[in-house]
Write a protein that holds these residues in place. Structure first.
Motif, PDB file in Angstrom:
ATOM      1  N   TYR A 291     -27.277  18.118 -94.348  1.00 40.76           N
ATOM      2  CA  TYR A 291     -28.091  17.184 -95.130  1.00 40.76           C
ATOM      3  C   TYR A 291     -28.431  15.983 -94.265  1.00 40.76           C
ATOM      4  CZ  TYR A 291     -29.878  14.832 -99.300  1.00 40.76           C
ATOM      5  OH  TYR A 291     -30.697  14.229-100.229  1.00 40.76           O
ATOM      6  N   ARG A 292     -29.696  15.562 -94.300  1.00 36.50           N
ATOM      7  CA  ARG A 292     -30.159  14.471 -93.459  1.00 36.50           C
ATOM      8  C   ARG A 292     -30.410  13.197 -94.269  1.00 36.50           C
ATOM      9  NH1 ARG A 292     -31.640  19.053 -91.081  1.00 36.50           N
ATOM     10  NH2 ARG A 292     -31.505  19.171 -88.804  1.00 36.50           N
ATOM     11  N   ILE A 293     -29.977  12.099 -93.689  1.00 42.00           N
ATOM     12  CA  ILE A 293     -30.183  10.771 -94.279  1.00 42.00           C
ATOM     13  C   ILE A 293     -30.896   9.908 -93.244  1.00 42.00           C
ATOM     14  CG2 ILE A 293     -29.060   8.626 -94.980  1.00 42.00           C
ATOM     15  CD1 ILE A 293     -28.733  10.512 -97.183  1.00 42.00           C
ATOM     16  N   MET A 294     -31.920   9.198 -93.680  1.00 42.21           N
ATOM     17  CA  MET A 294     -32.631   8.271 -92.800  1.00 42.21           C
ATOM     18  C   MET A 294     -32.168   6.856 -93.105  1.00 42.21           C
ATOM     19  SD  MET A 294     -36.422   9.999 -93.036  1.00 42.21           S
ATOM     20  CE  MET A 294     -36.238  10.326 -94.803  1.00 42.21           C
ATOM     21  N   LEU A 295     -31.765   6.148 -92.058  1.00 39.06           N
ATOM     22  CA  LEU A 295     -31.300   4.773 -92.185  1.00 39.06           C
ATOM     23  C   LEU A 295     -32.272   3.853 -91.466  1.00 39.06           C
ATOM     24  CD1 LEU A 295     -29.080   2.613 -92.830  1.00 39.06           C
ATOM     25  CD2 LEU A 295     -28.088   3.178 -90.593  1.00 39.06           C
ATOM     26  N   SER A 296     -32.704   2.813 -92.164  1.00 37.86           N
ATOM     27  CA  SER A 296     -33.586   1.819 -91.564  1.00 37.86           C
ATOM     28  C   SER A 296     -33.052   0.437 -91.919  1.00 37.86           C
ATOM     29  CB  SER A 296     -35.019   1.986 -92.089  1.00 37.86           C
ATOM     30  OG  SER A 296     -35.863   0.977 -91.580  1.00 37.86           O
ATOM     31  N   ILE A 297     -32.768  -0.371 -90.904  1.00 34.24           N
ATOM     32  CA  ILE A 297     -32.261  -1.728 -91.125  1.00 34.24           C
ATOM     33  C   ILE A 297     -33.174  -2.718 -90.417  1.00 34.24           C
ATOM     34  CG2 ILE A 297     -30.326  -3.312 -90.858  1.00 34.24           C
ATOM     35  CD1 ILE A 297     -28.450  -0.965 -90.806  1.00 34.24           C
ATOM     36  N   SER A 298     -33.584  -3.758 -91.131  1.00 38.63           N
ATOM     37  CA  SER A 298     -34.425  -4.805 -90.553  1.00 38.63           C
ATOM     38  C   SER A 298     -33.697  -6.132 -90.705  1.00 38.63           C
ATOM     39  CB  SER A 298     -35.778  -4.866 -91.270  1.00 38.63           C
ATOM     40  OG  SER A 298     -36.440  -3.615 -91.196  1.00 38.63           O
ATOM     41  N   TYR A 299     -33.639  -6.873 -89.612  1.00 39.85           N
ATOM     42  CA  TYR A 299     -32.909  -8.140 -89.604  1.00 39.85           C
ATOM     43  C   TYR A 299     -33.814  -9.291 -89.210  1.00 39.85           C
ATOM     44  CZ  TYR A 299     -29.766 -11.839 -88.009  1.00 39.85           C
ATOM     45  OH  TYR A 299     -29.151 -13.052 -87.818  1.00 39.85           O
ATOM     46  N   GLY A 300     -33.796 -10.359 -90.007  1.00 37.75           N
ATOM     47  CA  GLY A 300     -34.551 -11.562 -89.701  1.00 37.75           C
ATOM     48  C   GLY A 300     -33.616 -12.750 -89.625  1.00 37.75           C
ATOM     49  N   SER A 301     -33.769 -13.564 -88.604  1.00 36.53           N
ATOM     50  CA  SER A 301     -32.864 -14.702 -88.426  1.00 36.53           C
ATOM     51  C   SER A 301     -33.275 -15.930 -89.224  1.00 36.53           C
ATOM     52  CB  SER A 301     -32.782 -15.075 -86.936  1.00 36.53           C
ATOM     53  OG  SER A 301     -34.069 -15.421 -86.448  1.00 36.53           O
ATOM     54  N   ASP A 302     -34.447 -15.882 -89.856  1.00 42.08           N
ATOM     55  CA  ASP A 302     -34.968 -17.043 -90.586  1.00 42.08           C
ATOM     56  C   ASP A 302     -35.539 -16.582 -91.919  1.00 42.08           C
ATOM     57  OD1 ASP A 302     -36.304 -19.203 -91.615  1.00 42.08           O
ATOM     58  OD2 ASP A 302     -37.305 -19.768 -89.757  1.00 42.08           O
TER      59      ASP A 302
END
Length: 228
Positions: free
Chosen positions: A87-98
């Motif tokens: 089974y496949r899982i897609m992970l997407s993380i976006s980080y903003g410092s402000d």
């Protein structure tokens, strides 16, 4: 009261208000305190029964065009994981410092339709882990024959936000202490026409991922968890 005196008082009040606003302007970035955020190293390539799939044909939906990503986010991470069952899982993380009004996370219910998907449903939920519970949002998006259930949550500083109003209140509370919060959007999805099954697998994936993080990074990704 003559006109000259009235105008002088108004000018004095305006200058005082402007000075107060400047004095209260947040200047201290949370991103510059504590462990430095490096998504590539803080998120393990293997945890629980999940392993990163190095050569994946699964296309992860971009949150926006590259120019917009570079403007809003300081870092992004996109990976596909697979377990022993295939089974496949897609992970997407976006980080903003402000996380101010000019730099805000872009929600999946906005970016998916922007990529041509049709939003079939949206609901709020709670992701339970051994460390605590996380308020999450779940959407179900389709594009032709592709059905993609999505689970996501956002953080502002060390807190998970449950709504737009909650987000604004948290940002204001940081601002009153002179701090500029950072923020993160964690999106977990899978290509699966069975939404209930997909959400259960995503919950399992998220719980194992958080358990595999170092404590200081876990707070970055999941905020101060509420005990179950």
């Amino acid at each position: 009261m003559n006109v000259w005196l009235r105008n002088s008082i108004l000018l004095a009040l305006m200058l005082a208000a402007s000075g107060l606003a400047f004095a209260l302007r947040p200047t201290q970035k949370i991103a510059e305190q504590g462990p430095k955020v490096d998504l590539e190293t803080m998120i393990p390539q293997a945890f629980g029964d999940w392993r990163e799939e190095q050569q994946s044909a699964t296309q992860i939906v971009d949150p926006q065009q590259k120019a917009m990503i570079d403007k809003i986010y300081k870092q992004t991470l996109s990976r596909t994981y697979v377990n022993g069952e295939g089974y496949r899982i897609m992970l997407s993380i976006s980080y903003g410092s402000d996380q101010t009004d000019s730099m805000q996370v872009h929600k999946p219910e906005v970016c998916y339709p922007a990529q041509g998907f049709v939003l079939q449903g949206k609901q709020v939920g709670s992701l339970k882990t051994s460390q605590g519970s996380i308020p999450v949002t779940r959407i179900f998006a389709t594009l032709g024959q592709r059905s993609e259930p999505v689970t996501y949550w956002t953080t502002v500083g060390d807190r998970v936000v449950a709504s737009g109003i909650n987000k604004k209140l948290i940002e204001m509370s940081y601002g009153l202490t002179g701090k500029i919060p950072d923020g993160m959007l964690i999106r977990i999805s899978s290509i699966d026409p069975e939404a209930a099954k997909a959400y259960a697998m995503q919950d399992r994936f998220a719980a194992q991922m958080l358990a595999g993080l170092a404590p200081e990074y876990r707070q970055r990704v999941a905020g101060n968890l509420q005990l179950n």
